[in-house]
Design a protein around this motif. Structure first.
Motif, PDB file in Angstrom:
ATOM      1  N   VAL A  18       0.849  -1.196   0.000  1.00  0.00           N
ATOM      2  CA  VAL A  18       0.000   0.000   0.000  1.00  0.00           C
ATOM      3  C   VAL A  18       0.880   1.240   0.000  1.00  0.00           C
ATOM      4  O   VAL A  18       1.850   1.331   0.762  1.00  0.00           O
ATOM      5  N   ARG A  40      -5.093  16.954  -1.161  1.00  0.00           N
ATOM      6  CA  ARG A  40      -6.114  15.905  -1.167  1.00  0.00           C
ATOM      7  C   ARG A  40      -7.474  16.421  -1.615  1.00  0.00           C
ATOM      8  O   ARG A  40      -8.462  15.693  -1.564  1.00  0.00           O
ATOM      9  N   ARG A  73       0.675   7.304   1.060  1.00  0.00           N
ATOM     10  CA  ARG A  73      -0.438   8.234   1.216  1.00  0.00           C
ATOM     11  C   ARG A  73      -1.749   7.525   1.527  1.00  0.00           C
ATOM     12  O   ARG A  73      -2.700   8.133   2.015  1.00  0.00           O
ATOM     13  N   ASP A  74      -1.800   6.212   1.253  1.00  0.00           N
ATOM     14  CA  ASP A  74      -3.029   5.453   1.483  1.00  0.00           C
ATOM     15  C   ASP A  74      -3.003   4.667   2.805  1.00  0.00           C
ATOM     16  O   ASP A  74      -3.920   3.899   3.077  1.00  0.00           O
ATOM     17  N   ARG A  75      -1.989   4.872   3.617  1.00  0.00           N
ATOM     18  CA  ARG A  75      -1.903   4.145   4.889  1.00  0.00           C
ATOM     19  C   ARG A  75      -2.549   4.905   6.041  1.00  0.00           C
ATOM     20  O   ARG A  75      -2.698   4.384   7.133  1.00  0.00           O
ATOM     21  N   ASN A  76      -2.875   6.159   5.817  1.00  0.00           N
ATOM     22  CA  ASN A  76      -3.502   7.015   6.830  1.00  0.00           C
ATOM     23  C   ASN A  76      -2.679   7.084   8.117  1.00  0.00           C
ATOM     24  O   ASN A  76      -3.191   6.959   9.222  1.00  0.00           O
TER      25      ASN A  76
END
Length: 376
Positions: free
Chosen positions: A71, A104, A74-77
């Motif tokens: 992942v 974003r 930026r998509d791991r939060n």
């Protein structure tokens, strides 16, 4: 909030060496965990793998129960706060904090609300129009934290964020980070080589060495029950005194014999776990704070020390001295602020042997015994 789980996670470089090897760790939701260790031990590499900034060679990494090996960051939060703050020097505080949200596609009204809320939390309200060059180190650190907070991540990853601050400001920011964790209730992972940060900030510390996790636990539990010599020395200032000795029987007692004229007895409650090592070499570990200038308890044992130096620190004095006659060992003792003794004089000190540790001389591992309660 989210848990973070590492299952046999490794990072192998192109030359075949490992930065991190076979790390097993679960960080609970809302937990504040410290990665502690010397430079090059793998703590920042582990943090960067969690963030997605470093690839994983093997193993599985899960955030909130979801595997994130492949992942994108930026998509791991998760939000990372770096040692150098990484602020844009040409932007105001407001724009630095808002930048990630703009990228974003978040609306301006929502951005303004989130920045205002974070600024209020961090005491930045009056600084929003300033640029980083007009801020102190502590203020820049708060801006970096604010930029992370506005994203409302599941976890905060802090890579030695206090190392560039002076001693007083670092102490203040330690407390601010602890307060921030309580207010936000989010998972935090903090990388440091500073033992004071580790002892005072985290719910749990993970001590690393040579790419491996040596010991994890609550700070005071690890302090009271180190797994080996490395942990014992690293998690204390001054470091634990390590004294080569022989473990012998004498008059139905178990004795740590430092030389023919110097010894301390093992407390009877520890005979059973230590008797297996009797008759052989041992390394005795005695912390500087377990040595006293007066005998407040009858079970404390007298030792004679030749004074090398006395470091006056204000709140306390640290004595550096030589223990033993044949092959004297340099030891340190944390004594009262009124203690003084001239160099080369001989002083009597008293050792509380209950928290004394014995280590296997060959392996460096602590000889197993019932754990001491935290604070001993």
């Amino acid at each position: 909030m989210a848990s973070i789980e590492l299952e046999r996670v490794s990072r192998r470089f192109a030359n075949g060496t490992y930065g991190v090897r076979d790390i097993d760790l679960k960080i609970e939701d809302g937990e504040f965990v410290i990665f502690l260790g010397p430079s090059g031990c793998g703590k920042s590499t582990t943090l960067r793998m969690i963030a997605g900034l470093e690839s994983i060679s093997s193993g599985d990494l899960r955030i909130g129960g979801r595997s994130v090996n492949n992942v994108a960051p930026r998509d791991r939060n998760v939000a990372v706060v770096f040692q150098n703050y990484a602020l844009y020097p040409h932007m105001s505080v407001w724009h630095n904090m808002a930048f990630g949200l703009k990228m974003r596609g978040v609306g301006l009204e929502e951005i303004d609300q989130k920045v205002a809320k974070a600024a209020d939390l961090l005491g930045l309200n009056l600084l929003l129009q300033r640029k980083p060059g007009a801020l102190s180190g502590g203020q820049r650190q708060r801006v970096a934290l604010g930029r992370a907070i506005v994203r409302e991540p599941e976890a905060f990853l802090l890579d030695e964020p206090l190392s560039n601050l002076d001693a007083q400001l670092r102490a203040e920011m330690r407390l601010e980070l602890v307060k921030l964790h309580r207010r936000l209730g989010r998972t935090m992972v903090h990388v440091t080589h500073d033992q004071v940060e580790a002892m005072t900030m985290g719910d749990r510390i993970c001590i690393m060495r040579d790419g491996q996790m040596i010991q994890t636990g609550r700070p005071l539990d690890v302090y009271a029950n180190p797994a080996d010599i490395f942990v014992a020395r690293f998690l204390a200032t001054p470091p634990m005194n390590l004294i080569p000795a022989q473990l012998t029987h004498a008059d139905d007692k178990l004795v740590v014999q430092i030389d023919p004229t110097t010894h301390v007895g093992v407390p009877p409650k520890h005979y059973a776990p230590y008797v297996q090592k009797a008759g052989g070499p041992i390394t005795a570990g005695i912390r500087a704070e377990d040595i006293y200038e007066t005998q407040a308890r009858p079970e404390w044992q007298r030792i004679s020390v030749k004074v090398v130096a006395v470091e006056a620190l204000g709140a306390e004095n640290v004595l550096i001295g030589l223990l033993g006659r044949d092959k004297p060992i340099e030891i340190q003792a944390r004594l009262g602020r009124h203690f003084f003794a001239p160099v080369d004089s001989i002083v009597d000190l008293y050792v509380d042997t209950e928290p004394m540790h014995l280590f296997d001389t060959e392996t460096g591992k602590a000889v197993a015994r019932p754990p001491l309660p935290a604070g001993r």
